[in-house]
Design a protein around this motif. Structure first.
Motif, PDB file in Angstrom:
ATOM      1  N   LYS A 238       0.464  -1.343  -0.267  1.00 49.46           N
ATOM      2  CA  LYS A 238      -0.418  -0.368  -0.085  1.00 49.46           C
ATOM      3  C   LYS A 238       0.789   1.564   0.193  1.00 49.46           C
ATOM      4  CE  LYS A 238      -4.241  -0.016   1.966  1.00 49.46           C
ATOM      5  NZ  LYS A 238      -5.112   0.391   4.023  1.00 49.46           N
ATOM      6  N   VAL A 239       0.862   2.314  -0.732  1.00 51.06           N
ATOM      7  CA  VAL A 239       1.184   3.734  -0.826  1.00 51.06           C
ATOM      8  C   VAL A 239       0.486   4.160  -0.498  1.00 51.06           C
ATOM      9  CG1 VAL A 239       2.423   5.115  -2.098  1.00 51.06           C
ATOM     10  CG2 VAL A 239       2.788   2.428  -2.888  1.00 51.06           C
ATOM     11  N   ALA A 240       1.434   5.748   0.415  1.00 48.06           N
ATOM     12  CA  ALA A 240       1.036   6.758   0.480  1.00 48.06           C
ATOM     13  C   ALA A 240       1.522   8.346   0.338  1.00 48.06           C
ATOM     14  CB  ALA A 240       0.742   6.872   2.423  1.00 48.06           C
ATOM     15  N   VAL A 241       0.670   8.831  -0.928  1.00 55.09           N
ATOM     16  CA  VAL A 241       1.400  10.350  -1.181  1.00 55.09           C
ATOM     17  C   VAL A 241       1.604  11.265  -0.373  1.00 55.09           C
ATOM     18  CG1 VAL A 241       1.921  11.283  -2.505  1.00 55.09           C
ATOM     19  CG2 VAL A 241       1.447   8.691  -2.905  1.00 55.09           C
ATOM     20  N   GLU A 277       5.654   9.240  16.889  1.00 52.16           N
ATOM     21  CA  GLU A 277       5.755   7.647  17.092  1.00 52.16           C
ATOM     22  C   GLU A 277       4.309   7.488  16.861  1.00 52.16           C
ATOM     23  OE1 GLU A 277       6.650   3.951  19.924  1.00 52.16           O
ATOM     24  OE2 GLU A 277       6.731   6.102  20.335  1.00 52.16           O
ATOM     25  N   LYS A 278       3.510   7.824  17.551  1.00 51.78           N
ATOM     26  CA  LYS A 278       1.812   7.951  17.699  1.00 51.78           C
ATOM     27  C   LYS A 278       1.168   8.020  16.211  1.00 51.78           C
ATOM     28  CE  LYS A 278      -2.480   9.856  18.749  1.00 51.78           C
ATOM     29  NZ  LYS A 278      -2.455  10.627  18.617  1.00 51.78           N
ATOM     30  N   ILE A 279       1.435   9.262  15.216  1.00 57.10           N
ATOM     31  CA  ILE A 279       1.574   8.833  13.473  1.00 57.10           C
ATOM     32  C   ILE A 279       1.978   7.976  13.085  1.00 57.10           C
ATOM     33  CG2 ILE A 279       1.926  10.469  12.192  1.00 57.10           C
ATOM     34  CD1 ILE A 279       1.692  13.186  13.608  1.00 57.10           C
ATOM     35  N   ALA A 284       1.218   2.799   9.729  1.00 54.91           N
ATOM     36  CA  ALA A 284       1.903   1.394   9.822  1.00 54.91           C
ATOM     37  C   ALA A 284       0.144   0.744   9.851  1.00 54.91           C
ATOM     38  CB  ALA A 284       3.464   1.333  10.906  1.00 54.91           C
ATOM     39  N   ASP A 285       0.053   0.988  11.122  1.00 57.48           N
ATOM     40  CA  ASP A 285      -1.191   0.153  11.159  1.00 57.48           C
ATOM     41  C   ASP A 285      -2.119   0.263  10.502  1.00 57.48           C
ATOM     42  OD1 ASP A 285      -0.841  -0.457  13.680  1.00 57.48           O
ATOM     43  OD2 ASP A 285      -1.882   0.665  14.936  1.00 57.48           O
ATOM     44  N   SER A 286      -2.504   1.257   9.161  1.00 55.40           N
ATOM     45  CA  SER A 286      -3.048   1.578   7.713  1.00 55.40           C
ATOM     46  C   SER A 286      -2.557   0.289   6.833  1.00 55.40           C
ATOM     47  CB  SER A 286      -3.366   2.883   7.683  1.00 55.40           C
ATOM     48  OG  SER A 286      -2.346   3.097   7.504  1.00 55.40           O
ATOM     49  N   GLY A 287      -1.435  -0.080   7.069  1.00 53.65           N
ATOM     50  CA  GLY A 287      -1.258  -1.038   5.464  1.00 53.65           C
ATOM     51  C   GLY A 287      -0.109  -0.533   5.023  1.00 53.65           C
ATOM     52  N   VAL A 288      -0.090   0.829   5.375  1.00 56.64           N
ATOM     53  CA  VAL A 288       0.554   1.058   4.276  1.00 56.64           C
ATOM     54  C   VAL A 288       2.356   0.447   4.297  1.00 56.64           C
ATOM     55  CG1 VAL A 288       2.053   3.738   3.847  1.00 56.64           C
ATOM     56  CG2 VAL A 288      -0.767   3.353   4.259  1.00 56.64           C
ATOM     57  N   LYS A 289       2.997   0.274   3.642  1.00 55.18           N
ATOM     58  CA  LYS A 289       4.174  -0.504   3.119  1.00 55.18           C
ATOM     59  C   LYS A 289       5.517   0.870   3.122  1.00 55.18           C
ATOM     60  CE  LYS A 289       4.679  -4.067   5.542  1.00 55.18           C
ATOM     61  NZ  LYS A 289       4.278  -4.186   6.739  1.00 55.18           N
ATOM     62  N   VAL A 290       4.559   1.508   1.944  1.00 55.96           N
ATOM     63  CA  VAL A 290       5.828   2.546   1.303  1.00 55.96           C
ATOM     64  C   VAL A 290       4.734   4.115   1.050  1.00 55.96           C
ATOM     65  CG1 VAL A 290       6.328   3.514  -1.486  1.00 55.96           C
ATOM     66  CG2 VAL A 290       6.296   1.381  -0.184  1.00 55.96           C
ATOM     67  N   ILE A 291       6.145   4.735   1.135  1.00 53.29           N
ATOM     68  CA  ILE A 291       5.018   6.352   1.933  1.00 53.29           C
ATOM     69  C   ILE A 291       6.965   6.973   0.370  1.00 53.29           C
ATOM     70  CG2 ILE A 291       5.753   8.735   2.969  1.00 53.29           C
ATOM     71  CD1 ILE A 291       4.847   6.836   5.288  1.00 53.29           C
ATOM     72  N   MET A 336       0.536  14.968   7.868  1.00 56.22           N
ATOM     73  CA  MET A 336       0.571  13.952   8.185  1.00 56.22           C
ATOM     74  C   MET A 336      -0.576  12.699   9.241  1.00 56.22           C
ATOM     75  SD  MET A 336       4.131  13.643   9.196  1.00 56.22           S
ATOM     76  CE  MET A 336       4.369  13.962  10.931  1.00 56.22           C
ATOM     77  N   GLY A 337      -0.658  11.918   8.065  1.00 62.86           N
ATOM     78  CA  GLY A 337      -1.170  11.004   8.972  1.00 62.86           C
ATOM     79  C   GLY A 337      -2.239   9.894   8.367  1.00 62.86           C
ATOM     80  N   ALA A 338      -2.865   9.161   8.763  1.00 60.62           N
ATOM     81  CA  ALA A 338      -2.802   7.352   8.502  1.00 60.62           C
ATOM     82  C   ALA A 338      -3.580   8.530   6.635  1.00 60.62           C
ATOM     83  CB  ALA A 338      -3.312   6.629   8.850  1.00 60.62           C
ATOM     84  N   PRO A 339      -3.525   7.585   5.596  1.00 57.11           N
ATOM     85  CA  PRO A 339      -4.795   7.952   5.024  1.00 57.11           C
ATOM     86  C   PRO A 339      -5.958   6.563   4.764  1.00 57.11           C
ATOM     87  CG  PRO A 339      -2.541   6.116   3.668  1.00 57.11           C
ATOM     88  CD  PRO A 339      -2.520   6.579   5.559  1.00 57.11           C
ATOM     89  N   THR A 340      -7.009   7.151   4.206  1.00 62.09           N
ATOM     90  CA  THR A 340      -8.086   6.738   4.340  1.00 62.09           C
ATOM     91  C   THR A 340      -7.507   5.846   3.038  1.00 62.09           C
ATOM     92  OG1 THR A 340      -9.411   7.837   2.482  1.00 62.09           O
ATOM     93  CG2 THR A 340      -9.673   8.482   5.133  1.00 62.09           C
ATOM     94  N   PRO A 341      -8.889   4.342   3.372  1.00 63.73           N
ATOM     95  CA  PRO A 341      -8.692   3.538   1.868  1.00 63.73           C
ATOM     96  C   PRO A 341      -8.398   3.917   0.639  1.00 63.73           C
ATOM     97  CG  PRO A 341      -9.987   2.655   3.423  1.00 63.73           C
ATOM     98  CD  PRO A 341      -9.799   3.796   4.220  1.00 63.73           C
TER      99      PRO A 341
END
Length: 558
Positions: A238-241, A277-279, A284-291, A336-341
């Motif tokens: 999963k990728v977040a940009v 660390e929380k962010i 990481a918990d949302s499954g993102v492996k690449v930023i 900065m933050g976890a992306p939605t699906p």
């Protein structure tokens, strides 16, 4: 008998500093001279044997190229009439991406022919009328000269055959390799409806070293840098940009903190660390492996990313970031933050490989033939041509040839009809316009006939650049003889001069896009007509006040 009142010669119509030139002598012939200079400058760069120009622009950057569009973009033309021609060739560049040089040469030749008629006493309006008649006739005849069209659906071999003539005019000798690369890249990103083909989806990455033979096409994106963290390879991720900086938010105001004991000293930066660390834990918990980061990445952020096994790549160009979002199907985030699906993207392979001596990062979708390919992955949205070459100038020139090739594909998707190349089409149009002019009455016929001889400039320039001036004339005479025979429409100039300097363009598969030719003829005629219809130039004084006096170099030394 009427009384002739002498004119006062000191009537001032404009402010001081205005320059006015008018009349045939001062305005029209001067304009024609300026345009001829410009067209003669690029004329020697026309065709496969065109010579290169060495340009140094106002920023001191060096260009070695025979591409007319680049020459004109980097040379700042100031003459108003020559600027009209530059605009016409830029319109051709944006519309078709090819045949820019033909616009300049043909318009320059039309004006040279018009100069003789003006000196003989013809009025510019007669010449304009003749040129417009001839242009209409040439365009209608061009429609009938199409010998074949690009077969659909496209295959690698048909596409590369159609591209070769356009690429050969820029990089003679490398056309087979380059046409094959461009065709492969274009087919990789060709949408289901070819009309929606986007030129932007074919990227070029230049890596110094090696030779052109080492170039290849990668389905996906290639970046000439390594990932920032320790993780260099990820698959099915999963990728977040992020467009923002991955770092601790800095406060805008400065504050003073009073620390009373050792515990407070230890806990001072702890809050920031916990927050960061929380962010990253959420990400990481949302499954993102690449930023993908569009800005800087802080040391602390990098530490946590490495701890959570997340690969991070810095992409500083916003154009590349936009393309990358298309490839991975992600939405760029400004916080900065976890992306939605919906905001997260997906990539099959994120890896660092070595090309030559450089380590580059590749983001690609799996294609048929790769291990792990299950037929489920969607078609790649971007293909990258990785170019290898010895010098940066050579790589730049190869990139320009590839740009032309991709644009030719785009114009062939709009209109797949092809006409014989190698100057055959222009000579045949010249022959037909000449015959049409002979049947006209009135003064316009002279201009129509001159238009016909101006069309000769394309085969003549090809022959002169390849074989020299004297031999060029011989070749042109042979071509005229062959075009007079029945079915001789496709005879063009053989730049390799294997037999007598002529060849059948259709037999050697030298074919040009019909749309590009018709636009070039139309734009060149319009440019020539607008230069001819000018009868006075009024130039105001350039804006800007007096220059600031330069200080002496050592004024503050005692």
């Amino acid at each position: 008998m009427s009384l002739k009142v002498p004119k006062s010669s000191n009537i001032q119509l404009f402010k001081d500093g205005y320059k006015v030139s008018q009349g045939i002598e001062d305005a029209v012939l001067r304009n024609i001279q300026a345009v001829s200079e410009l067209s003669d400058l690029v004329r020697t760069s026309f065709g496969p044997n065109g010579r290169n120009k060495l340009l140094i622009n106002h920023l001191g950057r060096l260009f070695v190229t025979s591409d007319a569009a680049t020459i004109i973009r980097e040379v700042e033309v100031v003459h108003p009439a020559a600027k009209l021609l530059v605009m016409a060739s830029q319109a051709q560049e944006s519309e078709m991406g090819d045949s820019t040089n033909m616009v300049l040469i043909f318009a320059g030749e039309l004006l040279k022919k018009a100069e003789n008629l003006l000196i003989m006493g013809l009025h510019p309006s007669e010449i304009i009328k003749g040129y417009e008649l001839a242009c209409t006739k040439a365009l209608s005849d061009l429609e009938n000269l199409s010998t074949s069209s690009l077969p659909s659906p496209f295959t690698h071999s048909t596409l590369s055959t159609a591209l070769k003539p356009a690429i050969a005019s820029k990089q003679y000798g490398f056309e087979d390799t380059l046409a094959s690369l461009v065709a492969e890249a274009a087919l990789a990103v060709m949408p289901k409806n070819p009309k929606n083909f986007n030129v932007d989806n074919v990227r070029v990455v230049k890596i110094m070293g090696g030779s052109l033979a080492g170039s290849r096409v990668v389905q996906g994106m290639v970046f000439g840098r390594e990932p920032e963290g320790m993780i260099k390879k990820v698959t099915k991720a999963k990728v977040a940009v992020f467009t923002s900086a991955l770092d601790i938010a800095q406060t805008e105001t400065k504050g003073t903190v009073l620390i009373k004991n050792a515990d407070e000293m230890l806990n001072f930066t702890r809050g920031e660390e916990q927050h960061l660390e929380k962010i990253f834990k959420e990400i990481a918990d949302s499954g993102v492996k690449v930023i993908i980061a569009g800005s800087s990445v802080g040391d602390l952020a990098l530490h946590y990313l490495n701890r959570f096994d997340i690969a991070v790549l810095k992409v500083l160009s916003k154009f590349d970031l936009r393309r990358l979002c298309r490839v991975v199907n992600a939405t760029p985030l400004a916080r900065m933050g976890a992306p939605t699906p919906e905001e997260a993207g997906f990539i099959d392979v994120f890896e660092t490989i070595e090309i030559g001596g450089d380590r580059v990062t590749v983001l690609r979708q799996l294609v048929d033939g790769d291990e792990g390919y299950d037929g489920q992955t969607e078609k790649a949205r971007t293909a990258t041509i990785v170019l290898r070459g010895a010098t940066s100038n050579h790589l730049d020139d190869l990139e320009r040839a590839i740009d032309d090739g991709v644009n030719v594909i785009k114009s062939l998707l709009k209109d797949p009809r092809l006409v014989p190349g190698a100057g055959a089409t222009e000579l045949e149009l010249g022959r037909r316009v000449e015959a049409y002019g002979s049947g006209l009455k009135g003064l316009a016929q002279h201009a129509v006939k001159r238009y016909a001889t101006a069309l000769e400039v394309v085969p003549r320039t090809l022959a002169e650049n390849a074989l020299g001036g004297a031999e060029g004339n011989e070749v042109l005479s042979r071509l005229w003889a062959k075009h007079e025979q029945k079915g001789g429409e496709a005879w063009g100039v053989d730049v390799e001069a294997e037999q007598d300097g002529t060849l059948l363009a259709t037999e050697y598969k030298i074919l040009d896009s019909l749309a590009a030719k018709s636009w070039a003829i139309r734009l060149a005629t319009e440019a020539a007509v607008s230069v001819l219809s000018v009868d006075s130039i009024i130039m105001s004084k350039p804006a800007g006040g007096p220059k600031v006096p330069q200080q002496a170099g050592n004024w503050d030394e005692d």
